[in-house]
Design an enzyme around this catalytic site. Structure first.
Site, PDB file in Angstrom:
ATOM      1  N   HIS A 320       0.796  -1.131   0.068  1.00 18.56           N
ATOM      2  CA  HIS A 320       0.143   0.032   0.123  1.00 18.56           C
ATOM      3  C   HIS A 320       0.662   1.247  -0.007  1.00 18.56           C
ATOM      4  O   HIS A 320       0.252   2.357  -0.272  1.00 18.56           O
ATOM      5  CB  HIS A 320      -0.886   0.132   1.413  1.00 18.56           C
ATOM      6  CG  HIS A 320      -0.389   0.328   2.530  1.00 18.56           C
ATOM      7  ND1 HIS A 320       0.138  -0.674   3.259  1.00 18.56           N
ATOM      8  CD2 HIS A 320      -0.034   1.544   3.187  1.00 18.56           C
ATOM      9  CE1 HIS A 320       0.686  -0.210   4.493  1.00 18.56           C
ATOM     10  NE2 HIS A 320       0.684   1.030   4.385  1.00 18.56           N
ATOM     11  N   ASP A 350       0.381  -7.588   1.416  1.00 13.87           N
ATOM     12  CA  ASP A 350       0.711  -6.157   1.862  1.00 13.87           C
ATOM     13  C   ASP A 350       2.290  -5.943   1.685  1.00 13.87           C
ATOM     14  O   ASP A 350       2.902  -5.372   2.459  1.00 13.87           O
ATOM     15  CB  ASP A 350       0.377  -5.683   2.847  1.00 13.87           C
ATOM     16  CG  ASP A 350       0.319  -3.993   3.171  1.00 13.87           C
ATOM     17  OD1 ASP A 350       0.362  -3.365   1.950  1.00 13.87           O
ATOM     18  OD2 ASP A 350       0.391  -3.555   4.126  1.00 13.87           O
ATOM     19  N   SER A 435       4.838   2.519   8.045  1.00 14.64           N
ATOM     20  CA  SER A 435       4.608   1.686   7.249  1.00 14.64           C
ATOM     21  C   SER A 435       5.669   1.072   6.499  1.00 14.64           C
ATOM     22  O   SER A 435       6.308   2.049   5.654  1.00 14.64           O
ATOM     23  CB  SER A 435       3.454   1.495   6.219  1.00 14.64           C
ATOM     24  OG  SER A 435       2.246   2.116   7.026  1.00 14.64           O
TER      25      SER A 435
END
Length: 585
Positions: A320, A350, A435
């Site tokens: 993402h 992911d 992230s």
């Protein structure tokens, strides 16, 4: 009756009657027993005193006898030594007598006559002294007369008189010596009596003091308890303040950097920061997150260098983060940046892999750890770039809060969960931009990649990271194929929990079954069709794992992307339980 006059009640009407005397038999009996006991105690003490006196006298008598015995022994030793000296002197006189043998009988006779005539006055004198001096002088007179009758020479007579005189003198002083011994023993006896009397008085004083102390405590024990309580309270307060001061000192030492754990954490952070970069899918000059652009169009995050081949580096990050952009801006070091390329990504896990060319030797791959050895409450560090490059290289600290979490994820942002992500839970602060960042253990080894967190107003400290063992396997697929080929059973499914009663009755589903997935359609010649699955079947277990819903079903199927082995499915068909083998390739 006059109202002004004080009314007086006669004393005979209100006076209390005299109490009658009650004869208390028990009290008199108790007093009598106590009196008898005291008399017996006094008799016992008197008897014990007499016994002690007899013992003292007996001890004195024994001591006196022992002393006399010792004196007699010393007397015998002195007599023996004196006789030995006399014998030696006699031997010397015998030698001198041999030298005088040349003198004739005539001179010897003259000497004897002269000695006889000389002893007569002495004999008369000794008889006269007998009346004055008694037995002791009489013995000396007999010895002298006997010597004159035997007619010994003058030298021998003188020697005998010498040998006799000390012996007589010793015996003449024996009687005063005994008197002195008696006086000494009497003085010792009196001295011992004084000691015993003093000892008894001391014992009496000690007992009286003990009684006074006991009486004092009996009278003032409440005050003593109050004083003791105050002292204990002061000691407790002192201990509390001492502990607080020690804690303050410990905190000061921690802030001064003397703690070993903090020094280790600092070294780990210093080495790990060099392996963390910033990944941004927007190639413009602005590297700060902008609120004016769509998040999917301008996603910024972190990445971890896990491999370096020549001047090329390979970076772990999130799918993402890279989005749909193939080119990524990679920032490292002191705001140095290069353009990287996404060589593979997988939305279901992911994860994405970015490759970039960097000539900087300070960029080094991070040491890999083993996520199978992660322990609950294990301390960890999270390293990333929250909110962009302005806060790059941020380090946060926490622990592993949970293991083997299955977190539902909405991949396409349609408010419906699409997959279950296998992760472990951490409580370290995670913000936008973290992230793709690194989760390292206390040895500085990479054990996970930060993926997501629960963002709710009433939830704090719940972030999740993908285990590094899963990351490495998927990254290997992405490096070689650019994607991950997951097995597909090609069936449409629906959660059993969403069925109404009519639908359950239509498929004869037992009432005890409240979990699983219902097969709606089966594609012809698909893996499900080849395995024998049919419309209306309910799958409740797959590969030995309980199937709660469609997310769990997809997770179990996708977990066999690398081996694609045959698995067993437990199903209900028309209310009957059945097992079916499903080949995943």
């Amino acid at each position: 009756m006059d109202n002004n006059k004080k009314q007086v009640i006669p004393r005979s009407q209100y006076r209390r009657k005299r109490r009658e005397y009650f004869h208390n038999v028990e009290r008199e009996e108790r007093i009598r027993r106590e009196k008898i006991e005291k008399e017996n105690q006094a008799k016992r003490e008197q008897h014990q005193t007499k016994v002690n006196e007899e013992r003292v006298k007996d001890n004195l008598r024994k001591a006196r006898i022992e002393k006399l015995t010792q004196e007699e022994i010393h007397q015998q030793r002195d007599d023996k030594s004196y006789k030995q000296k006399t014998l030696n002197q006699n031997n010397q006189m015998n030698k001198s007598k041999d030298d005088d043998n040349k003198i004739g009988e005539e001179s010897l006779h003259d000497v004897r006559v002269s000695s006889d005539t000389s002893t007569l006055p002495h004999q008369n004198k000794s008889i006269k002294d007998y009346d004055d001096s008694g037995n002791e002088s009489k013995q000396h007179t007999k010895l002298t007369s006997k010597e004159s009758m035997l007619g010994v020479n003058s030298n021998h007579t003188e020697q005998d008189s010498r040998s006799t005189q000390p012996y007589s003198s010793k015996h003449s002083y024996s009687q005063p010596k005994d008197k002195d011994n008696d006086n000494t023993q009497q003085a010792q006896f009196l001295k011992k009596e004084d000691k015993q009397r003093n000892r008894a008085e001391n014992i009496k004083k000690v007992n009286e003091f003990k009684q006074l102390v006991v009486a004092f405590f009996k009278e003032h024990w409440p005050k003593m308890l109050i004083i003791i309580g105050i002292i204990v309270l002061l000691l407790i307060l002192n201990a509390i303040f001492t502990t607080v001061n020690k804690n303050d000192h410990t905190n000061d030492s921690a802030f001064n950097g003397t703690a070993k754990d903090e020094t280790t954490a600092m070294k780990i952070a210093e080495n790990s920061v060099k392996s963390v970069v910033t990944v941004e899918n927007d190639l413009s000059n602005d590297t700060t997150v902008s609120d004016n652009k769509n998040e999917s169009d301008n996603e910024i995050g972190s990445g971890v260098v896990y491999k370096k081949v020549g001047d090329s580096i390979y970076i772990f990050t999130n799918a993402h983060v890279v989005g749909d952009q193939e080119k990524q801006k990679v920032t490292y070091g002191n705001d140095k940046s290069v353009t990287g390329k996404v060589i593979g990504k997988d939305k279901w896990s992911d994860l994405a892999v970015v490759k970039a060319k960097v000539a900087d030797e300070n960029i080094k791959p991070m040491t890999m750890g083993d996520s199978n050895n992660i322990k609950l409450a294990e301390p960890i560090l999270v390293i990333g770039n929250p909110l962009g490059t302005d806060f790059k290289g941020s380090v946060s600290q926490g622990i592993v809060s949970g293991l083997n979490r299955h977190v539902p994820v909405d991949i396409d942002k349609n408010d419906n969960y699409d997959a279950l992500m296998k992760a472990f839970q951490i409580d370290a602060p995670v913000n936008p931009g973290n992230s793709g960042g690194a989760v390292v253990d206390r040895d500085g080894r990479l054990i996970g990649i930060v993926s997501l967190k629960i963002d709710m107003h009433n939830v704090e400290g719940m972030a999740f990271a993908i285990p590094i063992n899963d990351v490495r396997k998927i990254a290997k697929e992405l490096e070689h194929k650019g994607k991950v080929n997951y097995p597909n059973t090609e069936i449409k499914i629906k959660n059993v929990g969403d069925l109404d009663d009519s639908e359950r009755n239509a498929i004869n589903l037992p009432a005890k079954v409240n979990h699983g997935v219902l097969i709606g359609e089966v594609k012809e010649n698909g893996l499900g069709d080849k395995a024998g699955l049919k419309k209306g079947d309910v799958i409740v277990e797959l590969d030995g794992k309980k199937i709660e819903d469609n997310l769990r079903y997809r997770q179990v199927i996708y977990s066999h992307y690398d081996d694609q082995k045959t698995i067993t499915a437990k199903i209900y068909r028309n209310g009957a339980e059945k097992n079916i083998k499903i080949k995943l390739k």
